[in-house]
Design a protein around this motif. Structure first.
Motif, mmCIF file in Angstrom:
data_model
loop_
_atom_site.group_PDB
_atom_site.id
_atom_site.type_symbol
_atom_site.label_atom_id
_atom_site.label_comp_id
_atom_site.label_asym_id
_atom_site.label_seq_id
_atom_site.Cartn_x
_atom_site.Cartn_y
_atom_site.Cartn_z
ATOM 1 N N ALA A 1 0.411 -4.014 -8.975
ATOM 2 C CA ALA A 1 0.218 -2.564 -9.007
ATOM 3 C C ALA A 1 -0.852 -2.144 -7.999
ATOM 4 C CB ALA A 1 -0.168 -2.116 -10.418
ATOM 5 N N GLU A 2 -1.868 -2.973 -7.842
ATOM 6 C CA GLU A 2 -2.941 -2.664 -6.886
ATOM 7 C C GLU A 2 -2.411 -2.656 -5.452
ATOM 8 O OE1 GLU A 2 -3.219 -5.033 -9.306
ATOM 9 O OE2 GLU A 2 -4.609 -3.974 -10.636
ATOM 10 N N LEU A 3 -1.592 -3.648 -5.103
ATOM 11 C CA LEU A 3 -1.005 -3.683 -3.761
ATOM 12 C C LEU A 3 -0.070 -2.507 -3.533
ATOM 13 C CD1 LEU A 3 -0.143 -7.420 -3.013
ATOM 14 C CD2 LEU A 3 -1.672 -5.926 -1.723
ATOM 15 N N ARG A 4 0.726 -2.164 -4.543
ATOM 16 C CA ARG A 4 1.640 -1.028 -4.412
ATOM 17 C C ARG A 4 0.862 0.276 -4.224
ATOM 18 N NH1 ARG A 4 4.367 -4.332 -8.026
ATOM 19 N NH2 ARG A 4 3.609 -3.235 -9.865
ATOM 20 N N ALA A 5 -0.224 0.449 -4.955
ATOM 21 C CA ALA A 5 -1.040 1.656 -4.812
ATOM 22 C C ALA A 5 -1.686 1.710 -3.427
ATOM 23 C CB ALA A 5 -2.109 1.701 -5.907
ATOM 24 N N TRP A 6 -2.213 0.573 -2.972
ATOM 25 C CA TRP A 6 -2.831 0.515 -1.656
ATOM 26 C C TRP A 6 -1.801 0.838 -0.569
ATOM 27 C CZ3 TRP A 6 -1.584 -3.052 2.216
ATOM 28 C CH2 TRP A 6 -2.375 -2.980 3.354
ATOM 29 N N ALA A 7 -0.631 0.206 -0.636
ATOM 30 C CA ALA A 7 0.411 0.436 0.364
ATOM 31 C C ALA A 7 0.869 1.889 0.345
ATOM 32 C CB ALA A 7 1.590 -0.502 0.129
#
Length: 146
Positions: A77-83
């Motif tokens: 979820a953190e990577l998706r939010a960052w991207a």
């Protein structure tokens, strides 16, 4: 490989504006995760207003973006939010600041279902991938050693 398919109204972008847009999308990947620039493909598809309907009504100011990810997966979820934030930053000058409405989504394909120039792409962040990024082209390498 990220593949960006961008549907636009006819005449929304000049050739130079498309190139600038594609360069910003490419930079969003090359400068943040270091993938080779040639992995990033951007296609613009102009759609006549009568063929571009939102809620059943023709629209002349809507941009719809379909992104296919292969070279990297957004596994948390953190990577998706960052991207998502990185993508929005890349879109601002080309979409939001020009007064368009927009929507985008990302689909992810397993990397083992991808080849480029007949080669299995090297693992993420490997020396072989770094060489591909430096040379901006696929180069044969020892898959077993990666």
């Amino acid at each position: 490989m990220p593949l960006w398919n961008i549907q636009t109204p006819i005449g929304a972008y000049t050739a130079d504006q498309k190139k600038a847009f594609a360069k910003d999308i490419t930079a969003a990947y090359t400068e943040t995760v270091g993938i080779p620039a040639f992995y990033v493909v951007v296609n613009f598809r102009e759609v006549p207003e009568e063929d571009f309907l939102v809620g059943g009504e023709p629209v002349g100011n809507f941009i719809r973006i379909f992104v296919d990810h292969v070279a990297r997966q957004l596994e948390t979820a953190e990577l998706r939010a960052w991207a998502s934030e990185e993508f929005e930053k890349a879109l601002v000058p080309h979409v939001k600041d020009r007064g368009f409405d927009w929507e985008w989504h990302v689909d992810e394909t397993p990397m083992d279902l991808w080849r480029t120039q007949g080669l299995v792409p090297p693992p993420a962040f490997s020396d072989a991938e770094k060489l591909w990024a430096k040379e901006n082209r696929p180069i044969p390498y020892d898959v077993a050693a990666s």
